[in-house]
Design a protein around this motif. Structure first.
Motif, PDB file in Angstrom:
ATOM      1  N   TYR A 112      62.425  55.263 106.686  1.00  0.00           N
ATOM      2  CA  TYR A 112      63.597  54.375 106.667  1.00  0.00           C
ATOM      3  C   TYR A 112      64.894  55.175 106.515  1.00  0.00           C
ATOM      4  N   ALA A 113      64.883  56.135 105.607  1.00  0.00           N
ATOM      5  CA  ALA A 113      66.098  56.900 105.326  1.00  0.00           C
ATOM      6  C   ALA A 113      66.549  57.704 106.539  1.00  0.00           C
ATOM      7  N   TYR A 114      65.626  58.422 107.161  1.00  0.00           N
ATOM      8  CA  TYR A 114      66.003  59.255 108.306  1.00  0.00           C
ATOM      9  C   TYR A 114      66.297  58.423 109.554  1.00  0.00           C
ATOM     10  N   SER A 115      65.616  57.290 109.695  1.00  0.00           N
ATOM     11  CA  SER A 115      65.928  56.396 110.812  1.00  0.00           C
ATOM     12  C   SER A 115      67.337  55.846 110.671  1.00  0.00           C
ATOM     13  N   PHE A 116      67.685  55.465 109.450  1.00  0.00           N
ATOM     14  CA  PHE A 116      69.047  54.969 109.201  1.00  0.00           C
ATOM     15  C   PHE A 116      70.072  56.056 109.489  1.00  0.00           C
ATOM     16  N   SER A 117      69.771  57.284 109.065  1.00  0.00           N
ATOM     17  CA  SER A 117      70.705  58.390 109.274  1.00  0.00           C
ATOM     18  C   SER A 117      70.918  58.659 110.752  1.00  0.00           C
ATOM     19  N   TYR A 118      69.839  58.715 111.522  1.00  0.00           N
ATOM     20  CA  TYR A 118      69.923  59.078 112.934  1.00  0.00           C
ATOM     21  C   TYR A 118      70.569  57.993 113.779  1.00  0.00           C
ATOM     22  N   PHE A 119      70.158  56.757 113.570  1.00  0.00           N
ATOM     23  CA  PHE A 119      70.583  55.681 114.452  1.00  0.00           C
ATOM     24  C   PHE A 119      71.844  54.943 113.979  1.00  0.00           C
ATOM     25  N   MET A 120      72.119  54.944 112.684  1.00  0.00           N
ATOM     26  CA  MET A 120      73.229  54.140 112.175  1.00  0.00           C
ATOM     27  C   MET A 120      74.315  54.975 111.487  1.00  0.00           C
ATOM     28  N   LEU A 121      73.889  55.868 110.591  1.00  0.00           N
ATOM     29  CA  LEU A 121      74.864  56.651 109.844  1.00  0.00           C
ATOM     30  C   LEU A 121      75.676  57.558 110.760  1.00  0.00           C
ATOM     31  N   SER A 128      51.930  67.688 120.853  1.00  0.00           N
ATOM     32  CA  SER A 128      52.719  67.999 119.653  1.00  0.00           C
ATOM     33  C   SER A 128      52.205  67.260 118.428  1.00  0.00           C
ATOM     34  N   ASN A 129      51.374  66.214 118.643  1.00  0.00           N
ATOM     35  CA  ASN A 129      50.832  65.368 117.565  1.00  0.00           C
ATOM     36  C   ASN A 129      51.892  64.528 116.862  1.00  0.00           C
ATOM     37  N   ALA A 130      53.126  64.553 117.356  1.00  0.00           N
ATOM     38  CA  ALA A 130      54.194  63.789 116.723  1.00  0.00           C
ATOM     39  C   ALA A 130      54.216  62.361 117.255  1.00  0.00           C
ATOM     40  N   ILE A 131      54.733  61.463 116.446  1.00  0.00           N
ATOM     41  CA  ILE A 131      55.000  60.099 116.872  1.00  0.00           C
ATOM     42  C   ILE A 131      56.498  59.864 116.726  1.00  0.00           C
ATOM     43  N   LEU A 132      56.990  58.818 117.343  1.00  0.00           N
ATOM     44  CA  LEU A 132      58.379  58.437 117.127  1.00  0.00           C
ATOM     45  C   LEU A 132      58.406  57.645 115.830  1.00  0.00           C
ATOM     46  N   LEU A 133      58.724  58.322 114.745  1.00  0.00           N
ATOM     47  CA  LEU A 133      58.552  57.745 113.415  1.00  0.00           C
ATOM     48  C   LEU A 133      59.342  56.452 113.233  1.00  0.00           C
ATOM     49  N   SER A 134      60.498  56.347 113.866  1.00  0.00           N
ATOM     50  CA  SER A 134      61.322  55.148 113.711  1.00  0.00           C
ATOM     51  C   SER A 134      60.636  53.905 114.271  1.00  0.00           C
ATOM     52  N   ASP A 135      59.660  54.083 115.161  1.00  0.00           N
ATOM     53  CA  ASP A 135      58.941  52.930 115.705  1.00  0.00           C
ATOM     54  C   ASP A 135      58.132  52.215 114.633  1.00  0.00           C
ATOM     55  N   GLN A 136      57.834  52.898 113.525  1.00  0.00           N
ATOM     56  CA  GLN A 136      57.130  52.236 112.431  1.00  0.00           C
ATOM     57  C   GLN A 136      58.028  51.220 111.731  1.00  0.00           C
ATOM     58  N   TRP A 137      59.323  51.352 111.945  1.00  0.00           N
ATOM     59  CA  TRP A 137      60.283  50.353 111.459  1.00  0.00           C
ATOM     60  C   TRP A 137      60.465  49.306 112.557  1.00  0.00           C
ATOM     61  N   THR A 138      61.007  49.745 113.709  1.00  0.00           N
ATOM     62  CA  THR A 138      61.168  48.877 114.863  1.00  0.00           C
ATOM     63  C   THR A 138      61.461  49.730 116.095  1.00  0.00           C
ATOM     64  N   SER A 139      60.870  49.362 117.221  1.00  0.00           N
ATOM     65  CA  SER A 139      61.129  50.083 118.470  1.00  0.00           C
ATOM     66  C   SER A 139      62.503  49.750 119.037  1.00  0.00           C
ATOM     67  N   ASN A 140      63.167  48.752 118.484  1.00  0.00           N
ATOM     68  CA  ASN A 140      64.502  48.377 118.966  1.00  0.00           C
ATOM     69  C   ASN A 140      65.526  49.481 118.732  1.00  0.00           C
ATOM     70  N   LEU A 141      65.283  50.357 117.747  1.00  0.00           N
ATOM     71  CA  LEU A 141      66.236  51.418 117.441  1.00  0.00           C
ATOM     72  C   LEU A 141      66.357  52.388 118.612  1.00  0.00           C
ATOM     73  N   ILE A 142      65.234  52.894 119.092  1.00  0.00           N
ATOM     74  CA  ILE A 142      65.279  53.851 120.199  1.00  0.00           C
ATOM     75  C   ILE A 142      65.675  53.159 121.496  1.00  0.00           C
ATOM     76  N   GLU A 143      65.278  51.913 121.672  1.00  0.00           N
ATOM     77  CA  GLU A 143      65.642  51.169 122.879  1.00  0.00           C
ATOM     78  C   GLU A 143      67.140  50.926 122.946  1.00  0.00           C
ATOM     79  N   PHE A 144      67.781  50.791 121.789  1.00  0.00           N
ATOM     80  CA  PHE A 144      69.216  50.529 121.751  1.00  0.00           C
ATOM     81  C   PHE A 144      70.015  51.717 122.268  1.00  0.00           C
ATOM     82  N   ILE A 145      69.584  52.950 121.932  1.00  0.00           N
ATOM     83  CA  ILE A 145      70.348  54.126 122.354  1.00  0.00           C
ATOM     84  C   ILE A 145      69.837  54.732 123.652  1.00  0.00           C
TER      85      ILE A 145
END
Length: 237
Positions: free
Chosen positions: A69-78, A131-148
């Protein structure tokens, strides 16, 4: 000339924004049914080779919820909030130089990055399965990445624009003694960490973003100093 007035500099930023929108649309439209091309997989493989021994995203999906939540907020909103605040604060100043340096640096940064996007397209880390990575913000909502996504194509990863613009904001804040620059710097540093923690950018993207951001400010400062000296010479002539 656009760079000699604040309205002109705003137009310059709008031009950069429109070019970015156009490039993103073209890049996205050209994909067809495959989100990542074979060539982009090869570049991702090459990029990962440089960090295989030090980075492991095997348990990325187990990241603490508070961190997600914290890093998603920082990347997409802050980030956009702080960027807009700094831009507005510099635009309110009577002198042109701080605002001009910021706008010029953003323009230089984008066109240097655009060259890299076209010549060396790299998919975001989470889009490369190995890479074994996931888009971590999708665990909150996929709307974040779709918005940008309309302004950030999936393969416009190297260098990281979030990182390069963050570096520009940091340098400009300190170079021109912006109020609350300590707090602004602390907030912006979380943006750089977020690009990595969320599984979006590779270490190479972050490193290149730091370099491009710093170089862009250096060129913008040089351009501004030259313009001001030329203006003083004309006034004294």
């Amino acid at each position: 000339m656009l760079t000699n007035t604040k309205p002109g500099l705003i137009v310059l930023l709008l031009i950069v924004f429109c070019v970015n929108m156009g490039e993103t649309w073209v890049s996205t439209s050209a994909r067809g049914q495959s989100p990542v091309s074979a060539a982009e997989y090869q570049t991702a493989f090459a990029v990962q080779k440089f960090e295989r021994e030090v980075v492991n995203f095997e348990f990325h999906d187990q990241t603490a919820r508070w961190a997600m939540y914290a890093y998603s907020f920082s990347y997409f909103m802050l980030f956009p909030i702080v960027a807009a605040t700094v831009l507005f604060a510099l635009a309110r100043r009577s002198e042109l130089a701080p605002f001009r340096v910021l706008c010029l640096a953003v323009a230089i940064d984008y066109f240097v990055s655009l060259f890299c996007f076209l010549v060396f397209p790299v998919p975001e880390r989470w889009a490369y399965p190995e890479s074994n990575a996931i888009l971590l913000s999708d665990q909150w909502t996929s709307n974040l990445i779709e918005f940008i996504r309309p302004i950030s194509a999936l393969n416009n990863c190297f260098p990281s624009t979030h990182v390069s613009l963050t570096v520009i904001l940091l340098i400009v804040c300190w170079r021109f003694d912006l109020q609350f620059r300590d707090s602004i710097s602390a907030l912006l540093l979380t943006v750089i960490f977020a690009t990595f923690v969320l599984g979006i950018h590779w270490l190479a993207d972050i490193t290149a973003g730091i370099f491009v951001g710093g170089m862009s400010v250096a060129l913008a400062l040089r351009w501004t100093d030259t313009s001001e000296r030329r203006g003083l010479a004309l006034e004294s002539a």
